[in-house]
Scaffold this motif. Structure first.
Motif: not given
Length: 89
Positions: A68-89
């Motif tokens: 939904q971000d305009i950077y994605w919609q307008k091609g400013i961001w070209t790809d992305f990956e998302i990972y679940s994250w466990t914060q240790a500190f």
């Protein structure tokens, strides 16, 4: 809520190409930060990659936020990956 890491790429000449969309992008990010969904987000110093940390119920929720971000919609961001994250500190 779970935490998620975003790692993505910017298009060539992103600094110039993003200018018309930057205020909308930053306003949206401010809203997400106020809601507690966005913890941090920004480009690497070379402006080739974007890194972020989000909170949400599941990875699909975060994926939809990015799409939904305009950077994605307008091609400013070209790809992305998302990972679940466990914060240790």
């Amino acid at each position: 809520m779970d935490q998620f890491i975003l790692w993505g790429s910017y298009c060539e000449d992103a600094v110039e190409k993003r200018k018309p969309f930057r205020n909308d992008h930053l306003d949206r990010l401010s809203s997400l930060k106020e809601e507690g969904v966005l913890l941090t987000l920004g480009p690497t110093k070379c402006n080739r990659y974007v890194f972020g940390i989000f909170k949400g119920e599941n990875i699909e929720y975060i994926r939809n936020l990015i799409k939904q971000d305009i950077y994605w919609q307008k091609g400013i961001w070209t790809d992305f990956e998302i990972y679940s994250w466990t914060q240790a500190f």
